[in-house]
Design a protein around this motif. Sequence first.
Motif, mmCIF file in Angstrom:
data_model
loop_
_atom_site.group_PDB
_atom_site.id
_atom_site.type_symbol
_atom_site.label_atom_id
_atom_site.label_comp_id
_atom_site.label_asym_id
_atom_site.label_seq_id
_atom_site.Cartn_x
_atom_site.Cartn_y
_atom_site.Cartn_z
ATOM 1 N N LEU A 397 0.820 -1.209 0.000
ATOM 2 C CA LEU A 397 0.000 0.000 0.000
ATOM 3 C C LEU A 397 0.858 1.264 0.000
ATOM 4 C CD1 LEU A 397 -2.857 -0.988 2.484
ATOM 5 C CD2 LEU A 397 -2.930 -0.928 -0.007
ATOM 6 N N THR A 398 2.052 1.179 0.580
ATOM 7 C CA THR A 398 2.944 2.344 0.574
ATOM 8 C C THR A 398 3.336 2.714 -0.848
ATOM 9 O OG1 THR A 398 3.803 1.767 2.752
ATOM 10 C CG2 THR A 398 5.154 3.221 1.392
ATOM 11 N N TRP A 399 3.805 1.724 -1.596
ATOM 12 C CA TRP A 399 4.236 2.011 -2.971
ATOM 13 C C TRP A 399 3.046 2.322 -3.863
ATOM 14 C CZ3 TRP A 399 8.983 3.211 -2.986
ATOM 15 C CH2 TRP A 399 9.876 2.595 -2.101
ATOM 16 N N ASN A 400 1.902 1.716 -3.589
ATOM 17 C CA ASN A 400 0.711 2.053 -4.368
ATOM 18 C C ASN A 400 0.332 3.518 -4.179
ATOM 19 O OD1 ASN A 400 -1.975 1.261 -5.794
ATOM 20 N ND2 ASN A 400 -2.634 2.168 -3.869
ATOM 21 N N SER A 401 0.472 4.027 -2.959
ATOM 22 C CA SER A 401 0.122 5.431 -2.715
ATOM 23 C C SER A 401 1.070 6.382 -3.437
ATOM 24 C CB SER A 401 0.121 5.712 -1.211
ATOM 25 O OG SER A 401 1.411 5.540 -0.658
ATOM 26 N N PHE A 402 2.368 6.053 -3.460
ATOM 27 C CA PHE A 402 3.309 6.912 -4.172
ATOM 28 C C PHE A 402 3.085 6.857 -5.684
ATOM 29 C CE2 PHE A 402 5.650 6.920 -0.184
ATOM 30 C CZ PHE A 402 6.150 8.215 -0.155
ATOM 31 N N VAL A 403 2.809 5.677 -6.213
ATOM 32 C CA VAL A 403 2.538 5.562 -7.650
ATOM 33 C C VAL A 403 1.255 6.302 -8.010
ATOM 34 C CG1 VAL A 403 1.978 3.933 -9.493
ATOM 35 C CG2 VAL A 403 3.815 3.405 -7.893
ATOM 36 N N PRO A 565 -11.298 -3.043 -3.882
ATOM 37 C CA PRO A 565 -10.131 -3.194 -2.998
ATOM 38 C C PRO A 565 -8.817 -2.772 -3.656
ATOM 39 C CG PRO A 565 -10.627 -5.293 -3.997
ATOM 40 C CD PRO A 565 -11.610 -4.310 -4.583
ATOM 41 N N VAL A 566 -8.854 -2.099 -4.807
ATOM 42 C CA VAL A 566 -7.612 -1.814 -5.525
ATOM 43 C C VAL A 566 -6.986 -0.492 -5.083
ATOM 44 C CG1 VAL A 566 -8.304 -3.149 -7.531
ATOM 45 C CG2 VAL A 566 -8.933 -0.734 -7.393
ATOM 46 N N HIS A 567 -7.686 0.296 -4.254
ATOM 47 C CA HIS A 567 -7.162 1.575 -3.758
ATOM 48 C C HIS A 567 -6.711 2.460 -4.929
ATOM 49 C CE1 HIS A 567 -7.187 -0.074 0.334
ATOM 50 N NE2 HIS A 567 -6.659 -1.159 -0.188
ATOM 51 N N ALA A 568 -7.624 2.672 -5.862
ATOM 52 C CA ALA A 568 -7.267 3.366 -7.098
ATOM 53 C C ALA A 568 -6.930 4.823 -6.881
ATOM 54 C CB ALA A 568 -8.422 3.244 -8.101
ATOM 55 N N THR A 569 -7.453 5.455 -5.834
ATOM 56 C CA THR A 569 -7.177 6.875 -5.584
ATOM 57 C C THR A 569 -6.533 7.091 -4.216
ATOM 58 O OG1 THR A 569 -9.398 7.196 -4.685
ATOM 59 C CG2 THR A 569 -9.098 7.583 -7.041
ATOM 60 N N ASP A 570 -5.884 6.088 -3.685
ATOM 61 C CA ASP A 570 -5.262 6.186 -2.354
ATOM 62 C C ASP A 570 -3.913 6.888 -2.481
ATOM 63 O OD1 ASP A 570 -4.910 5.913 0.334
ATOM 64 O OD2 ASP A 570 -4.238 3.837 0.253
ATOM 65 N N VAL A 571 -3.927 8.219 -2.484
ATOM 66 C CA VAL A 571 -2.696 8.990 -2.603
ATOM 67 C C VAL A 571 -1.963 8.997 -1.265
ATOM 68 C CG1 VAL A 571 -3.545 10.415 -4.484
ATOM 69 C CG2 VAL A 571 -3.984 11.096 -2.118
ATOM 70 N N VAL A 572 -0.761 9.562 -1.246
ATOM 71 C CA VAL A 572 0.098 9.454 -0.061
ATOM 72 C C VAL A 572 -0.535 10.129 1.151
ATOM 73 C CG1 VAL A 572 2.366 9.996 0.880
ATOM 74 C CG2 VAL A 572 2.149 9.334 -1.504
ATOM 75 N N ILE A 573 -1.079 11.334 0.971
ATOM 76 C CA ILE A 573 -1.659 12.044 2.105
ATOM 77 C C ILE A 573 -2.828 11.260 2.695
ATOM 78 C CG2 ILE A 573 -2.943 14.100 2.747
ATOM 79 C CD1 ILE A 573 -0.040 14.627 2.547
ATOM 80 N N HIS A 574 -3.638 10.685 1.851
ATOM 81 C CA HIS A 574 -4.757 9.886 2.357
ATOM 82 C C HIS A 574 -4.255 8.613 3.028
ATOM 83 C CE1 HIS A 574 -8.319 7.201 2.121
ATOM 84 N NE2 HIS A 574 -8.949 8.326 2.425
ATOM 85 N N ARG A 575 -3.185 8.023 2.526
ATOM 86 C CA ARG A 575 -2.608 6.846 3.163
ATOM 87 C C ARG A 575 -2.051 7.199 4.548
ATOM 88 N NH1 ARG A 575 -3.429 2.270 4.328
ATOM 89 N NH2 ARG A 575 -4.645 2.537 2.436
ATOM 90 N N SER A 590 3.976 8.876 10.691
ATOM 91 C CA SER A 590 5.025 9.893 10.696
ATOM 92 C C SER A 590 6.171 9.505 9.769
ATOM 93 C CB SER A 590 5.537 10.101 12.115
ATOM 94 O OG SER A 590 4.499 10.538 12.962
ATOM 95 N N ALA A 591 6.516 8.219 9.744
ATOM 96 C CA ALA A 591 7.565 7.765 8.828
ATOM 97 C C ALA A 591 7.142 7.949 7.373
ATOM 98 C CB ALA A 591 7.890 6.297 9.108
ATOM 99 N N LEU A 592 5.883 7.670 7.083
ATOM 100 C CA LEU A 592 5.382 7.875 5.723
ATOM 101 C C LEU A 592 5.390 9.361 5.365
ATOM 102 C CD1 LEU A 592 4.278 6.181 3.394
ATOM 103 C CD2 LEU A 592 1.988 6.503 4.325
ATOM 104 N N ALA A 593 5.032 10.214 6.323
ATOM 105 C CA ALA A 593 5.083 11.653 6.075
ATOM 106 C C ALA A 593 6.521 12.128 5.856
ATOM 107 C CB ALA A 593 4.450 12.397 7.253
ATOM 108 N N LEU A 594 7.465 11.533 6.576
ATOM 109 C CA LEU A 594 8.863 11.901 6.379
ATOM 110 C C LEU A 594 9.345 11.500 4.990
ATOM 111 C CD1 LEU A 594 11.307 13.128 7.829
ATOM 112 C CD2 LEU A 594 11.915 10.825 8.593
#
Length: 618
Positions: A397-403, A565-575, A590-594
């Motif tokens: 989900l981390t990499w999906n949010s960045f992509v 369940p594909v999280h098509a619009t799950d951007v980083v801020i929302h994650r 906090s680590a994701l925000a960093l």
Amino acid sequence: MNSRVWAAGATAAATVAAALVLIVVTTAQRRYERAFAFRMAGTTAAYIAAVTPPPPPPPPPPRPRAGPRGRRQTPAPQPPPAPAPTSLSAAARSYDLPSLLTQARALRTLPGWSSDVEVYFGTAPLVDATAPPLSPDDLQHLAAGGRWRDGVALVPLKDRDGQEVVGAVAVLPRPAPHGPLPGGFGFVFPAAILAVGAAATIAFRQHSLRRGGYVGAALLLALAGYLDVRAAARQSTDRWLVDTRRLLQEAATRLPPPRVRVAITDLASMVRDGEIVAGEPGESAPRRVRIDGQLRAVVAVLIGSGRWIELRSVPAEAEASTWLILLVPCALLGPMAIGALRWAERTPVRSRRETALAWSFLAPAALHLMIFTIGPAIYAIYLATQANFRALLRDPLTWNSFVTSGAYALYVPISVALALGAALAVHPYKRRGSSLYRAAFLLPYVSSVVAVALLWQAIYRAGSLGLGRPDWLSSPNTALLALMLVSIWVHVGGQMLVFLAGLDAIPQAYFDAARVDGAGAWSRFRRVTLPLLRPVTWFVVLTGVISAPQMFTLVFVLTQGGPSPVHATDVVIHRIYRTAFGPQAFGMASALALMLAVVLLVFRWPQLALLRRQARHA
């Protein structure tokens, strides 16, 4: 100001700063000693409750004796005994007093035991008969949990059902040497002497602290204080591990019936703020290991012939870095005070009053910035250092949010091109009455984002712009495109306004000269307008790219990061939001925000360089 007076003031300021650092370090050390005392008292209470047997059953009542001629004699009535206090009666029903007395006094004879413990049966002390008893109010207060009284940590000793307080366990924290220097001294006291000496020497000899010698000594003082605080925190955890290991070994010989091995679950019930697992032979001293990416304090415990368990705990030093929030400002208070003295020496009285008045107006804003921006940012960085970055990087989900954020940012070139075209269309040199067009384009940009999102949600649900197709927001293939369309509609007006300012800055003489040379409209745009708008264009593009990954409101209102369940619009801020307020994993959020901040800095650097270049040419 006299040089000697100034030097004396500088020395006094350095002394006050060093004293504040010493106070912070002492406060932290006492806090960790108190935390150890409460923790050890709770573990000891659980040990006492586990190994002390219940009282034996009462003897049967005496049978009536036979009188003369076979008649039974009824025993004479006895006066009823005086009612015992509630705590004593409950304690007598829960624990055998002789066994409890033996177990309590045996604690001080355990080899390697470092705690000063007292056990109370009701209000009466058992280990030291000369110790003052507790008051009934103390037992009533213990019903709500442990309390600190007269330098002693008190925790309740409850009955076997865990309902009623029948006594207490008290632990007196023994101050232990925290530092590695001879005599148990830490680093902070020598560092304080060094800092004060450096300030006095530099002030009296050079009458200036510009070379930074004292500032370095002040930072060294803060570092020394942190090392002492961390050592105290580590020692608190190590002492608990060592003493708890001794209790577990003792309980392993007392809990099971003869010729029965003690169960690990029985021992685990004694340790409520730790973890016990089956282990292998290990070192006798506590150590730190990484378990599933998390730092743990571990000690091996031998509970039988060839049977080893591992006692684990969260190390207290993991949160010791929060004390830097106090140590660094206290240490730098000396340099700041000396700088203020130096400024007061060189500044006339009138200028000092004006500066003081200016700072009085700036102080509320600066305080607000410190409390609500800088402080939370520092705390977020601290939480990020405690997170498991390995698990975060392995999470798909981390990499999906960045992509997803990168794909969403692709709307920026389209909106920039549309904004440039709109600016050319409504520019005063191209068409009159452009004020109405400017307001029309700018209205979505200045409107509430929530209102815009609700408007477009109604449009999409009505049939996706009248095309008669299903709701674009409910399809994983079109949800992100629908968000990009909304963002283009919102941001074109603001970007157009920046382009209009750039067009206004181009001298009209350039266009007139191009017309004289026979250049047409396209040639003037390609050879005059576009090159001169290049800095503005780069600024608009970089600003759009930086703001795109920070988009939250549209996703939160329109799609909630879905469609699932594909999280098509799950951007980083929302994650980050889902991570922090979903499973309450603020460290991971906090680590994701960093990580996002590092990515944004990559684009922020050229933007700042562009602004500096424009400022030089202005």
